[in-house]
Every structure is written in structure tokens, then in C-alpha cells.
Design a protein around this motif. Structure first.
Motif, PDB file in Angstrom:
ATOM      1  N   ILE A 113      52.403  28.984  19.054  1.00 26.11           N
ATOM      2  CA  ILE A 113      51.232  28.112  18.967  1.00 26.11           C
ATOM      3  C   ILE A 113      50.082  28.843  19.668  1.00 26.11           C
ATOM      4  O   ILE A 113      50.257  29.333  20.791  1.00 26.11           O
ATOM      5  CB  ILE A 113      51.471  26.776  19.709  1.00 26.11           C
ATOM      6  N   ASP A 114      48.945  28.906  19.011  1.00 21.58           N
ATOM      7  CA  ASP A 114      47.763  29.501  19.649  1.00 21.58           C
ATOM      8  C   ASP A 114      47.385  28.655  20.864  1.00 21.58           C
ATOM      9  O   ASP A 114      47.183  27.445  20.750  1.00 21.58           O
ATOM     10  CB  ASP A 114      46.610  29.519  18.637  1.00 21.58           C
ATOM     11  N   ILE A 115      47.322  29.306  22.011  1.00 23.59           N
ATOM     12  CA  ILE A 115      47.125  28.565  23.263  1.00 23.59           C
ATOM     13  C   ILE A 115      45.812  27.778  23.291  1.00 23.59           C
ATOM     14  O   ILE A 115      45.679  26.794  24.011  1.00 23.59           O
ATOM     15  CB  ILE A 115      47.220  29.508  24.480  1.00 23.59           C
ATOM     16  N   ARG A 116      44.875  28.178  22.449  1.00 20.74           N
ATOM     17  CA  ARG A 116      43.557  27.524  22.463  1.00 20.74           C
ATOM     18  C   ARG A 116      43.508  26.271  21.601  1.00 20.74           C
ATOM     19  O   ARG A 116      42.526  25.545  21.618  1.00 20.74           O
ATOM     20  CB  ARG A 116      42.480  28.504  21.977  1.00 20.74           C
ATOM     21  N   ALA A 141      53.073  30.297  23.643  1.00 20.30           N
ATOM     22  CA  ALA A 141      51.638  30.013  23.524  1.00 20.30           C
ATOM     23  C   ALA A 141      50.921  31.360  23.491  1.00 20.30           C
ATOM     24  O   ALA A 141      50.832  32.056  24.499  1.00 20.30           O
ATOM     25  CB  ALA A 141      51.167  29.154  24.682  1.00 20.30           C
ATOM     26  N   THR A 142      50.469  31.733  22.288  1.00 17.26           N
ATOM     27  CA  THR A 142      49.932  33.078  22.061  1.00 17.26           C
ATOM     28  C   THR A 142      48.461  33.208  22.473  1.00 17.26           C
ATOM     29  O   THR A 142      47.766  32.210  22.656  1.00 17.26           O
ATOM     30  CB  THR A 142      50.058  33.472  20.580  1.00 17.26           C
ATOM     31  N   LYS A 143      48.049  34.447  22.598  1.00 10.08           N
ATOM     32  CA  LYS A 143      46.656  34.799  22.895  1.00 10.08           C
ATOM     33  C   LYS A 143      46.219  34.251  24.251  1.00 10.08           C
ATOM     34  O   LYS A 143      45.072  33.808  24.428  1.00 10.08           O
ATOM     35  CB  LYS A 143      45.721  34.334  21.765  1.00 10.08           C
ATOM     36  N   ALA A 144      47.161  34.258  25.200  1.00 14.00           N
ATOM     37  CA  ALA A 144      46.904  33.682  26.522  1.00 14.00           C
ATOM     38  C   ALA A 144      45.740  34.390  27.235  1.00 14.00           C
ATOM     39  O   ALA A 144      45.101  33.797  28.108  1.00 14.00           O
ATOM     40  CB  ALA A 144      48.159  33.741  27.374  1.00 14.00           C
ATOM     41  N   ASP A 145      45.470  35.633  26.844  1.00 13.55           N
ATOM     42  CA  ASP A 145      44.341  36.354  27.467  1.00 13.55           C
ATOM     43  C   ASP A 145      42.993  35.754  27.118  1.00 13.55           C
ATOM     44  O   ASP A 145      41.987  36.058  27.749  1.00 13.55           O
ATOM     45  CB  ASP A 145      44.391  37.830  27.038  1.00 13.55           C
ATOM     46  N   LEU A 147      42.096  32.689  27.454  1.00 15.99           N
ATOM     47  CA  LEU A 147      41.702  31.622  28.378  1.00 15.99           C
ATOM     48  C   LEU A 147      41.715  32.167  29.801  1.00 15.99           C
ATOM     49  O   LEU A 147      42.467  33.083  30.126  1.00 15.99           O
ATOM     50  CB  LEU A 147      42.655  30.437  28.285  1.00 15.99           C
ATOM     51  N   ASN A 148      40.910  31.588  30.655  1.00 15.62           N
ATOM     52  CA  ASN A 148      40.987  31.988  32.056  1.00 15.62           C
ATOM     53  C   ASN A 148      41.973  31.099  32.806  1.00 15.62           C
ATOM     54  O   ASN A 148      42.451  30.091  32.295  1.00 15.62           O
ATOM     55  CB  ASN A 148      39.594  32.024  32.701  1.00 15.62           C
ATOM     56  N   LYS A 149      42.240  31.518  34.023  1.00 15.12           N
ATOM     57  CA  LYS A 149      43.290  30.856  34.819  1.00 15.12           C
ATOM     58  C   LYS A 149      43.110  29.354  34.931  1.00 15.12           C
ATOM     59  O   LYS A 149      44.072  28.605  34.906  1.00 15.12           O
ATOM     60  CB  LYS A 149      43.323  31.465  36.227  1.00 15.12           C
ATOM     61  N   SER A 150      41.851  28.928  35.053  1.00 15.46           N
ATOM     62  CA  SER A 150      41.619  27.500  35.268  1.00 15.46           C
ATOM     63  C   SER A 150      41.791  26.703  33.972  1.00 15.46           C
ATOM     64  O   SER A 150      42.046  25.504  34.001  1.00 15.46           O
ATOM     65  CB  SER A 150      40.228  27.270  35.860  1.00 15.46           C
ATOM     66  N   GLN A 151      41.673  27.393  32.817  1.00 18.28           N
ATOM     67  CA  GLN A 151      41.818  26.687  31.535  1.00 18.28           C
ATOM     68  C   GLN A 151      43.279  26.558  31.099  1.00 18.28           C
ATOM     69  O   GLN A 151      43.617  25.692  30.288  1.00 18.28           O
ATOM     70  CB  GLN A 151      41.040  27.432  30.435  1.00 18.28           C
ATOM     71  N   LEU A 152      44.131  27.441  31.625  1.00 17.19           N
ATOM     72  CA  LEU A 152      45.519  27.513  31.141  1.00 17.19           C
ATOM     73  C   LEU A 152      46.317  26.209  31.287  1.00 17.19           C
ATOM     74  O   LEU A 152      46.917  25.754  30.310  1.00 17.19           O
ATOM     75  CB  LEU A 152      46.271  28.660  31.829  1.00 17.19           C
ATOM     76  N   LYS A 154      45.562  23.098  31.425  1.00 16.96           N
ATOM     77  CA  LYS A 154      45.149  22.034  30.524  1.00 16.96           C
ATOM     78  C   LYS A 154      45.604  22.329  29.090  1.00 16.96           C
ATOM     79  O   LYS A 154      46.079  21.454  28.373  1.00 16.96           O
ATOM     80  CB  LYS A 154      43.617  21.914  30.580  1.00 16.96           C
ATOM     81  N   ALA A 155      45.468  23.579  28.690  1.00 14.92           N
ATOM     82  CA  ALA A 155      45.867  23.987  27.337  1.00 14.92           C
ATOM     83  C   ALA A 155      47.380  23.818  27.158  1.00 14.92           C
ATOM     84  O   ALA A 155      47.844  23.333  26.121  1.00 14.92           O
ATOM     85  CB  ALA A 155      45.453  25.433  27.095  1.00 14.92           C
ATOM     86  N   ILE A 156      48.125  24.194  28.175  1.00 12.00           N
ATOM     87  CA  ILE A 156      49.581  24.086  28.108  1.00 12.00           C
ATOM     88  C   ILE A 156      50.009  22.621  28.028  1.00 12.00           C
ATOM     89  O   ILE A 156      50.891  22.241  27.265  1.00 12.00           O
ATOM     90  CB  ILE A 156      50.218  24.791  29.329  1.00 12.00           C
ATOM     91  N   LYS A 157      49.327  21.791  28.802  1.00 15.85           N
ATOM     92  CA  LYS A 157      49.634  20.363  28.812  1.00 15.85           C
ATOM     93  C   LYS A 157      49.377  19.735  27.438  1.00 15.85           C
ATOM     94  O   LYS A 157      50.179  18.930  26.954  1.00 15.85           O
ATOM     95  CB  LYS A 157      48.780  19.676  29.879  1.00 15.85           C
TER      96      LYS A 157
END
Ligand code: GDP
Length: 193
Positions: A113-116, A141-145, A147-152, A154-157
Motif C-alpha cells: 500500500i502506498d504509504i501516502r 507501506a511503500t515509498k516511506a521516504d 513522508l517525514n518522521k512526523s507524518q509517518l 498518522k499515515a500508518i494509522k
């Protein structure tokens, strides 16, 4: 974990018979452009063995990559390409379901799944097929690069909630650029061999 060799050994089209492999298989599913080829190439330490989908709508096949003469990485056809005809979508679905149902050596299904993005209806359906066939999907969760650390978090959730994943199911952020997540995936493969 060391990749000694990797080759594309079997390509199955809609009408071909699935192989009856005896070595373990690890399958990868996800919609077109999610980064599936990049992940499989990254796992095999190869640049272009798995085709990247520069041209959308490429032929729908199941590709078996034989790694170290020990196991197979199985590239399932990408789904969700908007311009595909309805009949083709059905064939794609039957092909994947048939494979999940038939293989006797399939150890794990990784769903990309695209992480975004929030998982689509097709992603949810794929997740449910995997569960229905008795496998516990592992989400990558692909393309993790991207997003920045603070966005991760929320995206995962969002991905976990949309797929309604039990808490103990794995979700691994992966980047084909930094190779973040690769060791975790190797560990899973190693554990289930
Ligand atoms: P596939 O259709 O699922 O096989 O997707 P590809 O592997 O061909 O990737 C689709 C596009 O996303 C290509 O332009 C890749 O370069 C890009 N891409 C894939 N993985 C990543 C990643 O982890 N990070 C970034 N930034 N781009 C990626």
C-alpha cells in the motif's frame, strides 16, 4: 541474509498452468505503480530484473523469481489500473484467487500500500481475499521516504484503520530509495522458510 543469485524462472499468463513448486513461495500484491517491482528488485539486489511499470497496462502475468535456488518471490499482477476493461479485471481477480488457493508452498502474502494513500476498495478486497484463503497478510507501506518522521504515524494509522487490521498484524514501512524495511522483510522470509 545474502542474495547469491536471482532469476525470472516462470511467467504465467491467464491461460497457463501454475507451477507445482516444492520450494517456499512469498507473494507480493498491490495496485499498479505502488512500487512492487522496485521492492522485488530491492529484495533481490537487482536493478531491473522485475519490470517497473513505465507503461501502465502491461501484460498481466504472475512472475516467479527463483532466489538462491532456495525460494521464490512471486510477483502478482498489479491491479486498479483505471483504463483496463471490466472483463480483464475479472480475469485478473480469478488469476490471483486461483494462485492463492492452489499453491501448496505459499508461505506469506505481502500486500503493498502506498504509504501516502488511504487503501482503495481494490486494496481492501485484496486484503480480504488473502485472509479468506487462510493467510495473514503482511502490509508493506511503500515509498516511506516520501513522508517525514512526523507524518509517518498518522499515515500508518490510516492504513491500519481502513483495512481494519488486528493490532498484532505486521505493517512494515519500506523505501526502495533508502532500503528501509528490507531487513525486516528478509527476517520474515527467513523465519518461514
Ligand atoms: P509497480 O507498478 O508496483 O511495479 O511500481 P514500480 O516499482 O514500477 O514503481 C512505480 C513508481 O514509483 C516508479 O517511478 C518508482 O521509481 C517509484 N517508486 C517505487 N518505490 C519507491 C520508493 O520507495 N520511493 C520513491 N520515492 N519512489 C518509489
Amino acid at each position: 541474509f545474502k542474495i547469491k543469485n536471482a532469476e525470472l524462472e516462470i511467467v504465467c499468463g491467464i491461460t497457463s498452468k501454475l507451477p507445482n513448486n516444492s520450494q517456499p513461495e512469498f507473494a507480493f500484491a498491490g495496485k499498479s505503480n505502488v512500487g512492487k517491482s522496485s521492492l522485488i528488485n530491492g529484495l533481490m539486489n537487482r536493478k531491473n530484473l522485475a519490470r517497473t511499470s513505465a507503461e501502465p497496462g502491461k501484460t498481466q502475468t504472475i512472475n516467479f523469481y527463483h532466489v538462491n535456488n532456495e525460494f521464490y518471490l512471486v510477483d502478482l499482477p498489479g491491479y486498479g489500473y483505471a483504463k483496463r476493461a471490466k472483463g480483464e479485471v475479472e480475469k485478473w481477480g480469478r488469476m490471483i484467487e486461483n494462485y492463492l488457493h492452489t499453491s501448496r508452498v505459499l508461505k506469506n502474502v505481502f500486500l503493498l500500500i502506498d504509504i501516502r494513500h488511504e487503501p482503495s476498495a481494490n486494496d481492501i478486497q485484496m486484503y480480504e481475499w488473502i485472509v479468506h484463503q487462510g493467510f495473514e497478510p503482511i502490509i508493506i507501506a511503500t515509498k516511506a521516504d516520501k513522508l517525514n518522521k512526523s507524518q509517518l504515524p498518522k499515515a500508518i494509522k490510516l492504513i491500519r484503520q481502513t483495512l481494519n487490521m488486528p493490532e498484532d498484524e505486521l505493517l512494515i514501512p519500506y523505501s526502495a530509495v533508502t532500503k528501509k524495511g528490507r531487513e525486516e522483510i528478509y527476517d520474515i522470509i527467513n523465519d518461514r522458510m
